[in-house]
Design a protein around this motif. Structure first.
Motif, PDB file in Angstrom:
ATOM      1  N   GLY A  99       0.780  -1.236   0.000  1.00  0.00           N
ATOM      2  CA  GLY A  99       0.000   0.000   0.000  1.00  0.00           C
ATOM      3  C   GLY A  99       0.805   1.277   0.000  1.00  0.00           C
ATOM      4  O   GLY A  99       0.272   2.342   0.312  1.00  0.00           O
ATOM      5  N   ARG A 100       2.075   1.218  -0.395  1.00  0.00           N
ATOM      6  CA  ARG A 100       2.947   2.387  -0.232  1.00  0.00           C
ATOM      7  C   ARG A 100       2.729   3.501  -1.266  1.00  0.00           C
ATOM      8  O   ARG A 100       3.201   4.620  -1.069  1.00  0.00           O
ATOM      9  CB  ARG A 100       4.413   1.930  -0.295  1.00  0.00           C
ATOM     10  CG  ARG A 100       4.911   1.586  -1.691  1.00  0.00           C
ATOM     11  CD  ARG A 100       6.321   1.044  -1.721  1.00  0.00           C
ATOM     12  NE  ARG A 100       6.391  -0.335  -1.266  1.00  0.00           N
ATOM     13  CZ  ARG A 100       7.502  -1.069  -1.257  1.00  0.00           C
ATOM     14  NH1 ARG A 100       8.633  -0.536  -1.690  1.00  0.00           N
ATOM     15  NH2 ARG A 100       7.487  -2.324  -0.838  1.00  0.00           N
ATOM     16  N   SER A 101       2.064   3.206  -2.389  1.00  0.00           N
ATOM     17  CA  SER A 101       2.097   4.137  -3.526  1.00  0.00           C
ATOM     18  C   SER A 101       0.818   4.952  -3.691  1.00  0.00           C
ATOM     19  O   SER A 101       0.401   5.258  -4.810  1.00  0.00           O
ATOM     20  CB  SER A 101       2.388   3.365  -4.819  1.00  0.00           C
ATOM     21  OG  SER A 101       1.431   2.344  -5.028  1.00  0.00           O
ATOM     22  N   LYS A 102       0.205   5.342  -2.596  1.00  0.00           N
ATOM     23  CA  LYS A 102      -1.036   6.123  -2.682  1.00  0.00           C
ATOM     24  C   LYS A 102      -0.822   7.453  -3.408  1.00  0.00           C
ATOM     25  O   LYS A 102      -1.631   7.844  -4.262  1.00  0.00           O
ATOM     26  CB  LYS A 102      -1.588   6.377  -1.278  1.00  0.00           C
ATOM     27  CG  LYS A 102      -2.927   7.095  -1.256  1.00  0.00           C
ATOM     28  CD  LYS A 102      -3.466   7.246   0.164  1.00  0.00           C
ATOM     29  CE  LYS A 102      -4.831   7.933   0.160  1.00  0.00           C
ATOM     30  NZ  LYS A 102      -5.378   8.083   1.540  1.00  0.00           N
ATOM     31  N   CYS A 105      -0.688   7.065  -7.132  1.00  0.00           N
ATOM     32  CA  CYS A 105      -1.996   6.852  -7.772  1.00  0.00           C
ATOM     33  C   CYS A 105      -2.624   8.184  -8.164  1.00  0.00           C
ATOM     34  O   CYS A 105      -3.150   8.340  -9.274  1.00  0.00           O
ATOM     35  CB  CYS A 105      -2.920   6.088  -6.823  1.00  0.00           C
ATOM     36  SG  CYS A 105      -2.423   4.383  -6.495  1.00  0.00           S
ATOM     37  N   PRO A 125      -2.990   1.535  -5.002  1.00  0.00           N
ATOM     38  CA  PRO A 125      -1.619   1.135  -4.711  1.00  0.00           C
ATOM     39  C   PRO A 125      -1.310  -0.326  -5.044  1.00  0.00           C
ATOM     40  O   PRO A 125      -0.157  -0.674  -5.299  1.00  0.00           O
ATOM     41  CB  PRO A 125      -1.497   1.388  -3.202  1.00  0.00           C
ATOM     42  CG  PRO A 125      -2.494   2.453  -2.916  1.00  0.00           C
ATOM     43  CD  PRO A 125      -3.643   2.170  -3.844  1.00  0.00           C
ATOM     44  N   PRO A 130       1.341   2.238 -10.353  1.00  0.00           N
ATOM     45  CA  PRO A 130       1.819   3.152  -9.305  1.00  0.00           C
ATOM     46  C   PRO A 130       3.044   2.633  -8.568  1.00  0.00           C
ATOM     47  O   PRO A 130       3.845   3.435  -8.058  1.00  0.00           O
ATOM     48  CB  PRO A 130       0.614   3.294  -8.377  1.00  0.00           C
ATOM     49  CG  PRO A 130      -0.268   2.140  -8.677  1.00  0.00           C
ATOM     50  CD  PRO A 130      -0.057   1.816 -10.123  1.00  0.00           C
ATOM     51  N   LYS A 131       3.222   1.327  -8.517  1.00  0.00           N
ATOM     52  CA  LYS A 131       4.438   0.772  -7.892  1.00  0.00           C
ATOM     53  C   LYS A 131       5.689   1.224  -8.649  1.00  0.00           C
ATOM     54  O   LYS A 131       6.706   1.576  -8.055  1.00  0.00           O
ATOM     55  CB  LYS A 131       4.375  -0.759  -7.867  1.00  0.00           C
ATOM     56  CG  LYS A 131       3.296  -1.370  -7.004  1.00  0.00           C
ATOM     57  CD  LYS A 131       3.361  -2.891  -7.108  1.00  0.00           C
ATOM     58  CE  LYS A 131       2.431  -3.604  -6.154  1.00  0.00           C
ATOM     59  NZ  LYS A 131       1.017  -3.387  -6.444  1.00  0.00           N
ATOM     60  N   TRP A 134       6.424   4.733  -7.957  1.00  0.00           N
ATOM     61  CA  TRP A 134       7.036   4.844  -6.632  1.00  0.00           C
ATOM     62  C   TRP A 134       8.529   4.533  -6.708  1.00  0.00           C
ATOM     63  O   TRP A 134       9.360   5.239  -6.104  1.00  0.00           O
ATOM     64  CB  TRP A 134       6.353   3.891  -5.650  1.00  0.00           C
ATOM     65  CG  TRP A 134       6.888   4.006  -4.242  1.00  0.00           C
ATOM     66  CD1 TRP A 134       6.393   4.783  -3.238  1.00  0.00           C
ATOM     67  CD2 TRP A 134       8.038   3.337  -3.705  1.00  0.00           C
ATOM     68  NE1 TRP A 134       7.160   4.646  -2.104  1.00  0.00           N
ATOM     69  CE2 TRP A 134       8.178   3.767  -2.368  1.00  0.00           C
ATOM     70  CE3 TRP A 134       8.954   2.433  -4.218  1.00  0.00           C
ATOM     71  CZ2 TRP A 134       9.211   3.309  -1.537  1.00  0.00           C
ATOM     72  CZ3 TRP A 134       9.990   1.980  -3.402  1.00  0.00           C
ATOM     73  CH2 TRP A 134      10.100   2.416  -2.079  1.00  0.00           C
TER      74      TRP A 134
END
Length: 489
Positions: A99-102, A105, A125, A130-131, A134
């Motif tokens: 869930g790190r890439s909010k 997004c 995420p 989105p990863k 990131w």
């Protein structure tokens, strides 16, 4: 014979089917997930390969593997597997429940305003795109080394065949695919600093992508058999239980939870976090709602909280007099949540504990909470206008008759439990391999719905209390959402 491979989050399962589609041999082993920081979820791709080879070596010591004429692949979706120009792994794979890439997004939807119309999905995420953004923002040196981006099962494919290839269903989950046109979208790739050269070639799920390399064929006593495109785990699971026609649906009660409905055209309900992906067969798509923690909530409760065997706990629960008026509520957001909340910061919670609450009260609350989260997802998907005409339940959690009946009661719908549902993705992969090698047979001949073992109909006497409890469950998340966001930040 046909080989079906399922690279799941928690393990690898390989099955061998005969020409009639019956499983005649299988082997599996477990994998671990690394969570080095809050919201992170990773695995080392090398571990996938080592584990897969261990399974294949074991099967090679038995009589059937040498008769395999094609290999089909399925696996966990969305995982970002990054290779350099020497095809070496750059960093651990970032998994579907990471869930790190909010922030990324938001940036991607601003950069490509029509992304939802193109992909059929809201940026989350968990998806691959989105990863990668990131990694570009936070690990610039690693990003600069990227030559190829693969999904987990397609990393196995590369090591099996030397080819960079993927299928439509899994690739739709990257959010770089034009889901209606079934091709890479250059604008979405460019927004992540990538081009189509970084991507594998695309195939339908029942097409041949390459052949097994000679050294591996020799190691396992095989000929240089074809390797088939296969599918992401959910689409493969659907194929495994015969879901190939529009309106057929399933509930997958696995590590994550999925409500899946086959369609014959592209449609989307992105605003409610419903996923729209290609199915594993040409001219087929599917809609699905996804919850990030389903059967994994049961595993967490058994292993981390009460430290008891899951089977024994469920057996105790079956004869326990549950009082729904005092049973605690459980929010199953152990890894954040997708449909309908799109909230990577959501957390799990027990609500309503007292001195009288027993472990079995809590266990029922866990199972019920997962069912309530399914109800949210089902309602969101149905708002698209698509609804399943029949529902099959699959996955490890579906082995519990208690949980299956609870699901039927909460959803107020008939649910069918079929033979082989626990190996659905691997079986689907084997079926796709057979479809590729036996084109003279119809899809219906190779992908029939398995034997019905039990049909669960909702208990009308309990519907009112479940409706009341579902309303409280939904209110609980609404009121706790702000706290979740503040706590984790």
């Amino acid at each position: 014979m046909y080989l079906g491979v399922d690279l799941s989050t928690l393990g690898i399962r390989v099955i061998i089917t005969n020409p009639h589609g019956h499983i005649i041999d299988s082997e599996s082993t477990e994998l671990a997930v690394s969570r080095p920081q809050a919201l992170w979820s990773e695995q080392n791709p090398t571990d996938w390969w080592v584990t897969f080879c261990q399974v294949m070596d074991e099967l090679a010591s038995r009589p059937y593997l040498s008769q395999v004429k094609a290999i089909g692949l399925s696996g966990q979706m969305h995982g970002a597997t990054l290779l350099d120009k020497n095809a070496e792994v750059i960093r651990p794979a970032i998994l579907w429940n990471d869930g790190r890439s909010k922030a990324e997004c938001v940036a991607l939807e601003q950069a490509v305003p029509n992304s939802r119309e193109t992909t059929g999905n809201i940026m989350m995420p968990g998806f691959t795109a989105p990863k990668l953004l990131w990694v570009k923002h936070h690990e610039a040196d690693n990003f600069a080394r990227i030559d190829k981006v693969l999904l987990p099962k397609d990393y196995l494919r590369f090591l099996l065949t030397g080819d960079f290839a993927s299928d439509m269903s899994d690739s739709a989950g990257t959010l770089w695919l034009n889901t209606q046109k079934r091709d890479w979208n250059i604008n979405l790739l460019a927004a992540c600093g990538l081009t189509s050269n970084h991507m594998p070639r695309l195939f339908e799920g029942n097409q041949i992508t390459g052949v097994l390399q000679a050294d591996l064929a020799s190691r396992w006593g095989l000929t240089e058999v074809p390797v088939i495109a296969g599918a992401g785990d959910n689409a493969a699971g659907a194929i495994g239980v015969g879901l190939v026609e529009p309106g057929q649906g399933m509930i997958s009660l696995g590590t994550s939870g999925v409500y899946f409905v086959v369609t014959d055209q592209f449609s989307q309900q992105a605003e409610l976090a419903v996923h729209s992906f290609c199915h594993a067969l040409p001219h087929r798509w599917h809609l699905m709602s996804v919850m990030l923690s389903a059967a994994s909530c049961l595993e967490w409760f058994a292993k981390q909280v009460v430290k008891e065997d899951i089977g024994q706990l469920l057996e105790q629960l079956e004869s326990y007099p549950v009082n729904l008026k005092t049973t605690p509520y459980f929010l199953p957001y152990l890894s954040g949540e997708r449909t309908p909340h799109n909230d990577p910061l959501a957390q799990g919670a027990f609500i309503g504990l007292t001195h009288d609450t027993s472990k079995l009260d809590m266990l029922h609350g866990v199972l019920e909470g997962v069912c309530f989260a399914f109800a949210d997802g089902v309602d969101a998907l149905h708002q698209s206008g698509t609804k399943a005409t029949e529902i099959t339940i699959i996955g490890g959690g579906a082995q519990s008759a208690y949980w299956r009946q609870l699901m039927a009661d909460v959803l107020k719908t008939k649910i069918t439990f079929r033979k082989g549902g626990e190996v659905g993705p691997a079986l689907g992969a084997a079926r796709l391999a057979q479809l590729a090698m036996e084109p003279h047979l119809s899809t219906e001949q190779i992908c029939p719905q398995p034997e019905t073992l039990q049909i669960h109909t909702p208990n009308s006497a309990s519907q009112q209390i479940f409706e009341q409890r579902l309303a409280v469950y939904r209110q609980s998340y609404s009121q706790l959402r702000t706290i979740f966001n503040e706590e984790i930040l």
